[in-house]
Scaffold this motif. Structure first.
Motif, mmCIF file in Angstrom:
data_model
loop_
_atom_site.group_PDB
_atom_site.id
_atom_site.type_symbol
_atom_site.label_atom_id
_atom_site.label_comp_id
_atom_site.label_asym_id
_atom_site.label_seq_id
_atom_site.Cartn_x
_atom_site.Cartn_y
_atom_site.Cartn_z
ATOM 1 N N ILE A 19 0.859 -1.179 0.000
ATOM 2 C CA ILE A 19 0.000 0.000 0.000
ATOM 3 C C ILE A 19 0.896 1.230 0.000
ATOM 4 O O ILE A 19 1.786 1.348 0.845
ATOM 5 C CB ILE A 19 -0.921 0.046 1.240
ATOM 6 N N THR A 20 0.649 2.130 -0.931
ATOM 7 C CA THR A 20 1.328 3.420 -0.931
ATOM 8 C C THR A 20 0.349 4.450 -0.398
ATOM 9 O O THR A 20 -0.759 4.595 -0.938
ATOM 10 C CB THR A 20 1.798 3.797 -2.354
ATOM 11 N N ALA A 21 0.739 5.121 0.670
ATOM 12 C CA ALA A 21 -0.090 6.163 1.273
ATOM 13 C C ALA A 21 0.369 7.508 0.709
ATOM 14 O O ALA A 21 1.451 7.995 1.042
ATOM 15 C CB ALA A 21 0.045 6.141 2.795
ATOM 16 N N SER A 22 -0.444 8.070 -0.168
ATOM 17 C CA SER A 22 -0.050 9.326 -0.809
ATOM 18 C C SER A 22 -1.259 10.004 -1.426
ATOM 19 O O SER A 22 -2.119 9.352 -2.017
ATOM 20 C CB SER A 22 0.989 9.050 -1.903
ATOM 21 N N ASP A 23 -1.273 11.317 -1.327
ATOM 22 C CA ASP A 23 -2.313 12.111 -1.974
ATOM 23 C C ASP A 23 -1.940 12.463 -3.409
ATOM 24 O O ASP A 23 -2.784 12.931 -4.169
ATOM 25 C CB ASP A 23 -2.540 13.421 -1.207
ATOM 26 N N THR A 24 -0.682 12.256 -3.777
ATOM 27 C CA THR A 24 -0.217 12.746 -5.073
ATOM 28 C C THR A 24 0.291 11.667 -6.022
ATOM 29 O O THR A 24 0.359 11.901 -7.223
ATOM 30 C CB THR A 24 0.918 13.764 -4.876
ATOM 31 N N ARG A 25 0.638 10.504 -5.527
ATOM 32 C CA ARG A 25 1.229 9.491 -6.406
ATOM 33 C C ARG A 25 0.159 8.760 -7.204
ATOM 34 O O ARG A 25 -0.971 8.591 -6.768
ATOM 35 C CB ARG A 25 2.048 8.500 -5.595
ATOM 36 N N THR A 26 0.581 8.323 -8.374
ATOM 37 C CA THR A 26 -0.248 7.509 -9.257
ATOM 38 C C THR A 26 0.520 6.218 -9.514
ATOM 39 O O THR A 26 1.722 6.147 -9.203
ATOM 40 C CB THR A 26 -0.497 8.220 -10.602
ATOM 41 N N PRO A 27 -0.101 5.200 -10.103
ATOM 42 C CA PRO A 27 0.655 3.977 -10.413
ATOM 43 C C PRO A 27 1.906 4.261 -11.263
ATOM 44 O O PRO A 27 2.921 3.596 -11.118
ATOM 45 C CB PRO A 27 -0.356 3.114 -11.160
ATOM 46 N N GLU A 28 1.841 5.287 -12.103
ATOM 47 C CA GLU A 28 2.984 5.627 -12.952
ATOM 48 C C GLU A 28 4.090 6.354 -12.188
ATOM 49 O O GLU A 28 5.264 6.244 -12.557
ATOM 50 C CB GLU A 28 2.536 6.506 -14.132
ATOM 51 N N ILE A 52 -2.810 2.327 -4.125
ATOM 52 C CA ILE A 52 -2.425 3.638 -3.618
ATOM 53 C C ILE A 52 -3.634 4.186 -2.878
ATOM 54 O O ILE A 52 -4.745 4.235 -3.428
ATOM 55 C CB ILE A 52 -2.015 4.593 -4.761
ATOM 56 N N GLN A 53 -3.428 4.546 -1.622
ATOM 57 C CA GLN A 53 -4.488 5.113 -0.790
ATOM 58 C C GLN A 53 -4.122 6.548 -0.442
ATOM 59 O O GLN A 53 -2.953 6.840 -0.191
ATOM 60 C CB GLN A 53 -4.631 4.324 0.515
ATOM 61 N N PRO A 54 -5.088 7.445 -0.381
ATOM 62 C CA PRO A 54 -4.777 8.808 0.060
ATOM 63 C C PRO A 54 -4.290 8.802 1.514
ATOM 64 O O PRO A 54 -4.547 7.854 2.251
ATOM 65 C CB PRO A 54 -6.100 9.552 -0.070
ATOM 66 N N ASP A 55 -3.585 9.862 1.888
ATOM 67 C CA ASP A 55 -3.141 10.006 3.280
ATOM 68 C C ASP A 55 -4.357 10.253 4.165
ATOM 69 O O ASP A 55 -4.588 11.364 4.651
ATOM 70 C CB ASP A 55 -2.155 11.181 3.416
ATOM 71 N N ASP A 56 -5.133 9.217 4.372
ATOM 72 C CA ASP A 56 -6.354 9.279 5.154
ATOM 73 C C ASP A 56 -6.362 8.061 6.071
ATOM 74 O O ASP A 56 -6.391 6.926 5.595
ATOM 75 C CB ASP A 56 -7.560 9.268 4.216
ATOM 76 N N SER A 57 -6.323 8.297 7.361
ATOM 77 C CA SER A 57 -6.178 7.216 8.338
ATOM 78 C C SER A 57 -7.244 6.136 8.188
ATOM 79 O O SER A 57 -6.938 4.947 8.250
ATOM 80 C CB SER A 57 -6.207 7.780 9.755
ATOM 81 N N GLU A 58 -8.497 6.530 8.013
ATOM 82 C CA GLU A 58 -9.580 5.545 7.904
ATOM 83 C C GLU A 58 -9.428 4.674 6.661
ATOM 84 O O GLU A 58 -9.652 3.469 6.705
ATOM 85 C CB GLU A 58 -10.939 6.239 7.923
ATOM 86 N N LYS A 59 -9.047 5.275 5.548
ATOM 87 C CA LYS A 59 -8.892 4.511 4.304
ATOM 88 C C LYS A 59 -7.691 3.569 4.380
ATOM 89 O O LYS A 59 -7.759 2.429 3.903
ATOM 90 C CB LYS A 59 -8.763 5.457 3.113
ATOM 91 N N ILE A 60 -6.596 4.023 4.971
ATOM 92 C CA ILE A 60 -5.408 3.162 5.114
ATOM 93 C C ILE A 60 -5.732 1.998 6.044
ATOM 94 O O ILE A 60 -5.421 0.844 5.746
ATOM 95 C CB ILE A 60 -4.200 3.979 5.613
#
Length: 165
Positions: A19-28, A52-60
């Protein structure tokens, strides 16, 4: 039984999630996720889940809990620093039955050797939830490579063997 005897029983062909926790990254653009996935695959493991999940605690948290039951381990990258948005460490810590304090200590020691005092800002963490391994690494590709090559790849099979007992 010695450590070397235990390591003879290390499990292979593990099913691991990334899991990548990021608001800005994409698979590319997810260089760190790619480093982790490549090193796992090169070691003979299957990356059975990647997201890839946004930097959101609940979603991670939901991504870890939902997917961990079908995996041997999950490795999260990103969100382990000290900014206001960095909450991955707290999420992972809240899910653990047992924390492996030595992981964070060793990671920071190895990081110090590479980047100096800035290593103190890393809040990398690892532990066990319901007999499965979870690690949270910084989002830097160099940090992910360091953790994977020096700590996780050499011990992941041994850790999962011990957790299966």
């Amino acid at each position: 039984m010695s450590v070397h005897e235990h390591e003879k029983h290390a499990r292979e062909n593990l099913k691991v999630g990334v899991i990548t926790a990021s608001d800005t990254r994409t698979p590319e653009t997810d260089e760190s996720g790619k480093v982790i996935r490549t090193l796992l695959q090169d070691a003979g493991h299957l990356v059975a889940y990647y997201e890839i999940q946004p930097d959101d605690s609940e979603k991670i948290s939901a991504a870890i809990v939902t997917n961990l039951e079908n995996l041997d381990a999950i490795i999260v990258n990103g969100g382990t620093g000290i900014t206001a948005r960095d909450g991955t460490t707290e999420v992972v810590k809240s899910l653990l039955d047992k924390e492996l304090e030595g992981f964070g200590e060793l990671f920071r020691m190895l990081s110090f050797n590479e980047i100096g005092a800035a290593a103190m800002m890393s809040r990398a963490i690892a532990g066990v939830r319901h007999g499965k391994f979870i690690a949270a690494l910084p989002g830097s590709p160099a940090a992910c490579r360091l953790a994977m090559e020096k700590l996780l790849i050499p011990q992941l099979g041994h850790i999962t063997y011990l957790l299966s007992k």
